[in-house]
Design a protein around this motif. Structure first.
Motif, PDB file in Angstrom:
ATOM      1  N   VAL A 120       0.833  -1.199   0.000  1.00 30.34           N
ATOM      2  CA  VAL A 120       0.000   0.000   0.000  1.00 30.34           C
ATOM      3  C   VAL A 120       0.872   1.255   0.000  1.00 30.34           C
ATOM      4  O   VAL A 120       0.637   2.194  -0.767  1.00 30.34           O
ATOM      5  N   VAL A 121       1.892   1.277   0.828  1.00 28.55           N
ATOM      6  CA  VAL A 121       2.779   2.431   0.883  1.00 28.55           C
ATOM      7  C   VAL A 121       3.584   2.544  -0.411  1.00 28.55           C
ATOM      8  O   VAL A 121       3.807   3.652  -0.920  1.00 28.55           O
ATOM      9  N   ALA A 122       3.981   1.420  -0.984  1.00 28.47           N
ATOM     10  CA  ALA A 122       4.715   1.451  -2.248  1.00 28.47           C
ATOM     11  C   ALA A 122       3.860   2.048  -3.368  1.00 28.47           C
ATOM     12  O   ALA A 122       4.348   2.839  -4.179  1.00 28.47           O
ATOM     13  N   VAL A 123       2.592   1.686  -3.404  1.00 31.15           N
ATOM     14  CA  VAL A 123       1.692   2.246  -4.419  1.00 31.15           C
ATOM     15  C   VAL A 123       1.509   3.743  -4.206  1.00 31.15           C
ATOM     16  O   VAL A 123       1.525   4.531  -5.163  1.00 31.15           O
ATOM     17  N   GLN A 124       1.349   4.166  -2.964  1.00 29.42           N
ATOM     18  CA  GLN A 124       1.188   5.593  -2.673  1.00 29.42           C
ATOM     19  C   GLN A 124       2.457   6.375  -3.011  1.00 29.42           C
ATOM     20  O   GLN A 124       2.394   7.486  -3.541  1.00 29.42           O
ATOM     21  N   LEU A 125       3.619   5.797  -2.718  1.00 32.88           N
ATOM     22  CA  LEU A 125       4.879   6.455  -3.071  1.00 32.88           C
ATOM     23  C   LEU A 125       5.051   6.542  -4.579  1.00 32.88           C
ATOM     24  O   LEU A 125       5.556   7.546  -5.104  1.00 32.88           O
ATOM     25  N   ALA A 127       2.583   6.757  -6.714  1.00 30.56           N
ATOM     26  CA  ALA A 127       1.652   7.799  -7.152  1.00 30.56           C
ATOM     27  C   ALA A 127       2.226   9.186  -6.859  1.00 30.56           C
ATOM     28  O   ALA A 127       2.083  10.111  -7.677  1.00 30.56           O
ATOM     29  N   LEU A 128       2.866   9.345  -5.717  1.00 33.95           N
ATOM     30  CA  LEU A 128       3.508  10.625  -5.404  1.00 33.95           C
ATOM     31  C   LEU A 128       4.630  10.932  -6.392  1.00 33.95           C
ATOM     32  O   LEU A 128       4.768  12.065  -6.859  1.00 33.95           O
ATOM     33  N   LEU A 129       5.428   9.918  -6.728  1.00 34.79           N
ATOM     34  CA  LEU A 129       6.516  10.117  -7.679  1.00 34.79           C
ATOM     35  C   LEU A 129       5.977  10.481  -9.053  1.00 34.79           C
ATOM     36  O   LEU A 129       6.495  11.390  -9.715  1.00 34.79           O
ATOM     37  N   ALA A 130       4.937   9.794  -9.499  1.00 35.13           N
ATOM     38  CA  ALA A 130       4.340  10.109 -10.794  1.00 35.13           C
ATOM     39  C   ALA A 130       3.769  11.527 -10.799  1.00 35.13           C
ATOM     40  O   ALA A 130       3.908  12.255 -11.796  1.00 35.13           O
ATOM     41  N   SER A 131       3.167  11.934  -9.706  1.00 39.52           N
ATOM     42  CA  SER A 131       2.637  13.296  -9.611  1.00 39.52           C
ATOM     43  C   SER A 131       3.757  14.324  -9.653  1.00 39.52           C
ATOM     44  O   SER A 131       3.641  15.360 -10.315  1.00 39.52           O
ATOM     45  N   TYR A 132       4.847  14.045  -8.957  1.00 43.21           N
ATOM     46  CA  TYR A 132       5.963  14.980  -8.951  1.00 43.21           C
ATOM     47  C   TYR A 132       6.582  15.108 -10.340  1.00 43.21           C
ATOM     48  O   TYR A 132       6.886  16.211 -10.792  1.00 43.21           O
ATOM     49  N   VAL A 133       6.748  13.981 -11.020  1.00 41.84           N
ATOM     50  CA  VAL A 133       7.318  14.016 -12.369  1.00 41.84           C
ATOM     51  C   VAL A 133       6.389  14.772 -13.321  1.00 41.84           C
ATOM     52  O   VAL A 133       6.847  15.551 -14.162  1.00 41.84           O
ATOM     53  N   ALA A 134       5.085  14.568 -13.187  1.00 38.68           N
ATOM     54  CA  ALA A 134       4.134  15.283 -14.036  1.00 38.68           C
ATOM     55  C   ALA A 134       4.177  16.786 -13.770  1.00 38.68           C
ATOM     56  O   ALA A 134       4.142  17.592 -14.708  1.00 38.68           O
ATOM     57  N   MET A 135       4.267  17.169 -12.497  1.00 42.02           N
ATOM     58  CA  MET A 135       4.352  18.589 -12.166  1.00 42.02           C
ATOM     59  C   MET A 135       5.636  19.206 -12.712  1.00 42.02           C
ATOM     60  O   MET A 135       5.627  20.312 -13.257  1.00 42.02           O
TER      61      MET A 135
END
Length: 182
Positions: A120-125, A127-135
């Motif tokens: 669960v934490v790996a999936v959330q991390l 998602a955070l990484l993908a969001s950061y790269v998109a930003m």
């Protein structure tokens, strides 16, 4: 509006972490309910002291701080055009803090013996990484589109690629195509 994706993602993560903090301070189930929202089922028979104030208060505070940082990044995106060199610092701090809080949840959950928390934490991390790269990609594309002379940019990129290729030929190391120099 120029930073649509950045604004949306920063508001999204601010809401997610604010809701997790709100669920965490719930008197009935607290941390177990917050972990349930993330996707972890917690058996109350195995986990002790999960609803104590020593666990709930720091976790809720950390989640709320991360939510405020993401909201600050949203306001900063609306107020600034992203041209100043420190425009990414608030976004970077928010993502680092969110990763730190999720890592602390993983460590604390592993110490308490909660099963299924790593995925669960790996999936959330992720998602955070993908969001950061998109930003980051959106900010760079806006910065690149602001430049008036695209030919000069293309010329400098081609010049740098030719320089790199020439250096790899001179040194005898294989270039990007896999063909060596000497």
């Amino acid at each position: 509006m120029r930073h649509v994706l950045t604004s949306f993602l920063s508001v999204h993560w601010a809401i997610v972490f604010a809701l997790l903090a709100l669920i965490c301070i719930d008197g009935n189930r607290g941390v177990a309910a917050a972990l349930g929202v993330l996707g972890v089922t917690v058996e109350s028979a195995r986990v002790a002291n999960l609803d104590s104030i020593a666990v709930v208060a720091p976790l809720a505070t950390a989640l709320l701080v991360v939510a405020v940082l993401f909201f600050w990044a949203f306001v900063d995106t609306l107020m600034n055009d992203g041209s100043n060199p420190g425009a990414d610092s608030v976004v970077r701090i928010a993502f680092i803090s969110a990763s730190g809080v999720l890592s602390m949840i993983l460590i604390g959950g592993a110490a308490q013996g909660i099963n299924g928390l790593f995925m669960v934490v790996a999936v959330q991390l992720a998602a955070l990484l993908a969001s950061y790269v998109a930003m980051l990609a959106e900010r760079r594309s806006v910065a690149a589109s602001d430049e008036s002379d695209f030919r000069a940019t293309a010329h400098s990129m081609a010049k740098a690629a030719a320089h790199s290729s020439l250096l790899s030929l001179i040194s005898g190391r294989p270039g990007p195509s896999g063909k060596g120099g000497r």
